[in-house]
Design an enzyme around this catalytic site. Structure first.
Site, PDB file in Angstrom:
ATOM      1  N   GLU A  93     -17.873  14.894 -19.471  1.00  0.00           N
ATOM      2  CA  GLU A  93     -16.869  15.752 -18.744  1.00  0.00           C
ATOM      3  C   GLU A  93     -15.942  15.056 -17.859  1.00  0.00           C
ATOM      4  O   GLU A  93     -16.376  14.186 -17.266  1.00  0.00           O
ATOM      5  CB  GLU A  93     -17.479  17.007 -17.915  1.00  0.00           C
ATOM      6  CG  GLU A  93     -18.326  17.810 -18.657  1.00  0.00           C
ATOM      7  CD  GLU A  93     -18.926  18.730 -17.691  1.00  0.00           C
ATOM      8  OE1 GLU A  93     -18.841  19.061 -16.441  1.00  0.00           O
ATOM      9  OE2 GLU A  93     -19.810  19.348 -18.257  1.00  0.00           O
ATOM     10  N   CYS A 107     -11.909  13.156 -11.566  1.00  0.00           N
ATOM     11  CA  CYS A 107     -13.486  13.152 -11.336  1.00  0.00           C
ATOM     12  C   CYS A 107     -13.827  12.553 -12.762  1.00  0.00           C
ATOM     13  O   CYS A 107     -14.031  13.313 -13.734  1.00  0.00           O
ATOM     14  CB  CYS A 107     -14.084  14.135 -10.995  1.00  0.00           C
ATOM     15  SG  CYS A 107     -15.937  13.986 -10.841  1.00  0.00           S
ATOM     16  N   CYS A 114     -28.157  11.411 -17.465  1.00  0.00           N
ATOM     17  CA  CYS A 114     -28.192  10.642 -16.106  1.00  0.00           C
ATOM     18  C   CYS A 114     -29.671  10.617 -16.058  1.00  0.00           C
ATOM     19  O   CYS A 114     -30.344  11.296 -16.194  1.00  0.00           O
ATOM     20  CB  CYS A 114     -27.678  11.106 -15.085  1.00  0.00           C
ATOM     21  SG  CYS A 114     -28.237  10.336 -13.533  1.00  0.00           S
ATOM     22  N   CYS A 118     -31.792  14.326 -10.609  1.00  0.00           N
ATOM     23  CA  CYS A 118     -31.963  14.986  -9.330  1.00  0.00           C
ATOM     24  C   CYS A 118     -32.047  16.634  -9.721  1.00  0.00           C
ATOM     25  O   CYS A 118     -31.581  16.826 -10.749  1.00  0.00           O
ATOM     26  CB  CYS A 118     -30.694  14.850  -8.415  1.00  0.00           C
ATOM     27  SG  CYS A 118     -30.355  13.192  -8.114  1.00  0.00           S
ATOM     28  N   CYS A 121     -29.457  18.911 -10.344  1.00  0.00           N
ATOM     29  CA  CYS A 121     -28.116  18.533 -10.892  1.00  0.00           C
ATOM     30  C   CYS A 121     -28.237  18.769 -12.546  1.00  0.00           C
ATOM     31  O   CYS A 121     -29.242  18.459 -13.271  1.00  0.00           O
ATOM     32  CB  CYS A 121     -27.820  16.978 -10.659  1.00  0.00           C
ATOM     33  SG  CYS A 121     -26.508  16.522 -11.717  1.00  0.00           S
ATOM     34  N   SER A 193     -19.460   6.827  -6.820  1.00  0.00           N
ATOM     35  CA  SER A 193     -20.614   7.570  -5.986  1.00  0.00           C
ATOM     36  C   SER A 193     -22.100   7.354  -6.701  1.00  0.00           C
ATOM     37  O   SER A 193     -22.060   7.059  -7.831  1.00  0.00           O
ATOM     38  CB  SER A 193     -20.351   8.969  -6.213  1.00  0.00           C
ATOM     39  OG  SER A 193     -21.411   9.756  -5.589  1.00  0.00           O
ATOM     40  N   SER A 216     -24.988   9.263  -2.246  1.00  0.00           N
ATOM     41  CA  SER A 216     -25.645  10.658  -2.152  1.00  0.00           C
ATOM     42  C   SER A 216     -26.917  10.617  -1.429  1.00  0.00           C
ATOM     43  O   SER A 216     -27.921  10.295  -2.177  1.00  0.00           O
ATOM     44  CB  SER A 216     -26.011  11.248  -3.629  1.00  0.00           C
ATOM     45  OG  SER A 216     -24.572  11.300  -4.227  1.00  0.00           O
ATOM     46  N   HIS A 218     -28.308  13.227   0.739  1.00  0.00           N
ATOM     47  CA  HIS A 218     -28.941  14.597   0.633  1.00  0.00           C
ATOM     48  C   HIS A 218     -29.969  14.884   1.792  1.00  0.00           C
ATOM     49  O   HIS A 218     -30.547  16.039   1.790  1.00  0.00           O
ATOM     50  CB  HIS A 218     -29.301  14.943  -0.753  1.00  0.00           C
ATOM     51  CG  HIS A 218     -28.505  14.704  -1.816  1.00  0.00           C
ATOM     52  ND1 HIS A 218     -27.228  14.945  -1.775  1.00  0.00           N
ATOM     53  CD2 HIS A 218     -28.828  14.014  -3.071  1.00  0.00           C
ATOM     54  CE1 HIS A 218     -26.651  14.554  -2.844  1.00  0.00           C
ATOM     55  NE2 HIS A 218     -27.352  14.121  -3.818  1.00  0.00           N
ATOM     56  N   ASN A 292     -23.407  24.066  -5.702  1.00  0.00           N
ATOM     57  CA  ASN A 292     -22.933  24.909  -6.987  1.00  0.00           C
ATOM     58  C   ASN A 292     -24.046  25.148  -7.957  1.00  0.00           C
ATOM     59  O   ASN A 292     -24.551  24.552  -8.500  1.00  0.00           O
ATOM     60  CB  ASN A 292     -21.786  24.356  -7.584  1.00  0.00           C
ATOM     61  CG  ASN A 292     -20.624  24.304  -6.979  1.00  0.00           C
ATOM     62  OD1 ASN A 292     -20.027  25.354  -6.398  1.00  0.00           O
ATOM     63  ND2 ASN A 292     -19.904  23.177  -7.026  1.00  0.00           N
ATOM     64  N   CYS A 334     -20.736  19.571 -11.890  1.00  0.00           N
ATOM     65  CA  CYS A 334     -20.559  18.813 -13.248  1.00  0.00           C
ATOM     66  C   CYS A 334     -21.713  18.841 -14.129  1.00  0.00           C
ATOM     67  O   CYS A 334     -22.737  18.777 -13.577  1.00  0.00           O
ATOM     68  CB  CYS A 334     -20.291  17.457 -12.556  1.00  0.00           C
ATOM     69  SG  CYS A 334     -19.471  16.432 -13.711  1.00  0.00           S
TER      70      CYS A 334
HETATM   71  N1  SAH Z   1     -24.846   9.876  -9.882  1.00  0.00           N
HETATM   72  C1  SAH Z   1     -23.979   9.848  -8.692  1.00  0.00           C
HETATM   73  C2  SAH Z   1     -22.495  10.446  -9.104  1.00  0.00           C
HETATM   74  C3  SAH Z   1     -22.548  11.668  -9.902  1.00  0.00           C
HETATM   75  S1  SAH Z   1     -23.007  13.108  -8.990  1.00  0.00           S
HETATM   76  C4  SAH Z   1     -24.362  10.503  -7.615  1.00  0.00           C
HETATM   77  O1  SAH Z   1     -25.509  11.240  -7.556  1.00  0.00           O
HETATM   78  O2  SAH Z   1     -23.894  10.276  -6.255  1.00  0.00           O
HETATM   79  C5  SAH Z   1     -21.696  13.049  -7.773  1.00  0.00           C
HETATM   80  C6  SAH Z   1     -22.022  14.109  -6.562  1.00  0.00           C
HETATM   81  O3  SAH Z   1     -22.170  15.288  -7.155  1.00  0.00           O
HETATM   82  C7  SAH Z   1     -23.276  13.880  -5.823  1.00  0.00           C
HETATM   83  O4  SAH Z   1     -23.372  13.708  -4.650  1.00  0.00           O
HETATM   84  C8  SAH Z   1     -24.276  14.942  -6.344  1.00  0.00           C
HETATM   85  O5  SAH Z   1     -25.273  15.225  -5.527  1.00  0.00           O
HETATM   86  C9  SAH Z   1     -23.227  16.145  -6.417  1.00  0.00           C
HETATM   87  N2  SAH Z   1     -23.566  17.241  -7.251  1.00  0.00           N
HETATM   88  C10 SAH Z   1     -24.294  17.273  -8.624  1.00  0.00           C
HETATM   89  N3  SAH Z   1     -24.395  18.600  -8.827  1.00  0.00           N
HETATM   90  C11 SAH Z   1     -24.017  19.302  -8.045  1.00  0.00           C
HETATM   91  C12 SAH Z   1     -24.150  20.779  -7.859  1.00  0.00           C
HETATM   92  N4  SAH Z   1     -24.765  21.436  -8.778  1.00  0.00           N
HETATM   93  N5  SAH Z   1     -23.573  21.345  -6.598  1.00  0.00           N
HETATM   94  C13 SAH Z   1     -23.157  20.342  -5.465  1.00  0.00           C
HETATM   95  N6  SAH Z   1     -23.036  19.111  -5.772  1.00  0.00           N
HETATM   96  C14 SAH Z   1     -23.624  18.338  -6.924  1.00  0.00           C
HETATM   97 FE1  SF4 Z   2     -27.782  11.647 -11.860  1.00  0.00          FE
HETATM   98 FE2  SF4 Z   2     -25.962  12.001  -9.677  1.00  0.00          FE
HETATM   99 FE3  SF4 Z   2     -27.006  14.166 -10.947  1.00  0.00          FE
HETATM  100 FE4  SF4 Z   2     -28.632  12.784  -9.555  1.00  0.00          FE
HETATM  101  S1  SF4 Z   2     -26.745  13.949  -8.860  1.00  0.00           S
HETATM  102  S2  SF4 Z   2     -28.810  13.558 -11.738  1.00  0.00           S
HETATM  103  S3  SF4 Z   2     -27.876  10.659  -9.820  1.00  0.00           S
HETATM  104  S4  SF4 Z   2     -25.510  12.589 -11.822  1.00  0.00           S
END
Ligand code: SAH
Ligand code: SF4
Length: 346
Positions: A93, A107, A114, A118, A121, A193, A216, A218, A292, A334
């Site tokens: 995406e 983006c 991945c 997390c 995610c 990121s 990230s 968190h 989200n 995402c």
């Molecule tokens: N893997 C990298 C980059 C991709 S995720 C990382 O984790 O930083 C990019 C950002 O989107 C991260 O900070 C992640 O925590 C956030 N993110 C992913 N899914 C999300 C969701 N459902 N709601 C809010 N933030 C989210």
């Molecule tokens: Fe991967 Fe970033 Fe999603 Fe964590 S937040 S699962 S590192 S894409």
């Protein structure tokens, strides 16, 4: 599957060599370079001043392009998400995000899936399928520009995947985006990121370029962070923060700490203060991202809770911003479009 080369990822030298090896005169390589870098066109059939024979050879030897738009999803706040189908049928995406001031951010994704996983995610739900190639990362940019009708103003690698686990493909893409013989994109306007993958952060710092780094975090403490990011790709917070210091010193750039707010997990006032203190001590900015929903057990905190969190973090003297709440409709987070496409495939 035999993977071809990607036309967009060819350096001027490689293009010149390819023309020579294929029996075409050197000025053709310059023309190709103009099409690709200046006109941002990679489809041979659109290259009007290129002879048919050379266009055919291009099609045989390269992906040009390797991907296509499989689905578009626009939300009321102006964000457009594109689901892209890759040469091997996998999906990624990208998002096109307009800001109020007319600027537009792309983006982009760095991996198919991945491996970090997390817990909140969608991108990490089914693990890693494969890394993206340099050419695929560049094609996302090109495709976005084609869709928008112009170049974007900022690029953030916050789509699917952990880019710093794919340095070998991501770094040449960053170089091509920012170099004078490439797309001349200002390095400061490119943000990578990471979930805090330290070996990758170190390599990124060693580039000594002015790319922007976002981490990230968190959570301000290990116990909370362990509820969000699983083993084995979670690194200790103190080591992440020292890698943040190294990045600031080597790249000369302030780092952003991203903080996805999850109700009842990491959204207390005490956690806000602890986060603010860490950010202040390490000269980092904080970016709060309200969660989200991706249909798991996590929830977004209430508006009052988010405001209180922000206030307590600010009170420590740290710089704190909040990501605009956008794309909060269906499939906004995402990785969700891709998960949907994958399950439809089965
Ligand atoms: N893997 C990298 C980059 C991709 S995720 C990382 O984790 O930083 C990019 C950002 O989107 C991260 O900070 C992640 O925590 C956030 N993110 C992913 N899914 C999300 C969701 N459902 N709601 C809010 N933030 C989210
Ligand atoms: Fe991967 Fe970033 Fe999603 Fe964590 S937040 S699962 S590192 S894409």
């Amino acid at each position: 599957m035999q993977v071809k080369k990607f036309l967009i990822a060819q350096t001027p030298e490689e293009l010149a060599q390819w023309c020579k090896d294929s029996g075409f005169p050197g000025f053709r390589a310059k023309q190709l370079q103009q099409w690709i870098r200046e006109k941002m066109v990679i489809e041979p059939e659109k290259m009007l001043n290129i002879p048919a024979l050379l266009r055919q050879k291009l099609r045989e030897d390269f992906y040009a392009p390797s991907m296509k738009i499989a689905e578009k999803a626009a939300s009321s706040d102006g964000v457009t998400k594109l689901l892209l189908e890759l040469y091997d049928g996998e999906h990624i995406e990208m998002a096109i995000i307009p800001a109020g001031d007319g600027r537009v951010t792309f983006c982009l994704s760095t991996q198919v899936g991945c491996p970090v996983g997390c817990r909140f995610c969608a991108s990490g739900k089914n693990g890693l399928k494969r890394n993206l190639h340099t050419g695929e990362i560049l094609e996302e940019f090109l495709l976005g520009c084609g869709y928008l009708g112009r170049r974007c103003d900022n690029i953030v690698f916050m789509g699917i995947g952990e880019g710093l686990l794919n340095c070998n493909e991501l770094f040449p893409a960053l170089e091509m985006l920012s170099s004078q013989t490439g797309f001349c994109f200002a390095p400061r306007r490119i943000t990578v990121s990471t979930s805090g993958y330290i070996p990758g952060m170190q390599k990124f710092a060693d580039l000594q370029k002015e790319y922007t780094l976002a981490v990230s975090l968190h959570a301000p403490d290990e116990e909370t962070r362990a509820k969000i990011i699983p083993d084995p790709l979670r690194f200790p917070i103190k080591d992440i923060l020292s890698a943040v210091d190294t990045y600031r010193e080597k790249a000369g750039r302030m780092v952003t700490l991203e903080y996805t707010l999850l109700a009842g997990i990491n959204d207390s006032d005490a956690q806000a203060e602890a986060l603010g203190r860490l950010a202040f001590a390490h000269h980092a900015k904080v970016n709060l991202i309200p969660y989200n929903s991706t249909g798991n057990d996590f929830r977004r905190p209430s508006r009052e809770r988010i405001e209180s969190f922000e206030k307590h973090a600010l009170a420590t003297g740290a710089v704190v911003t909040r990501r605009m709440e956008r794309g909060s409709g269906k499939n906004a987070a995402c990785g969700q479009l891709r998960i949907k496409a994958e399950s439809e495939k089965k």
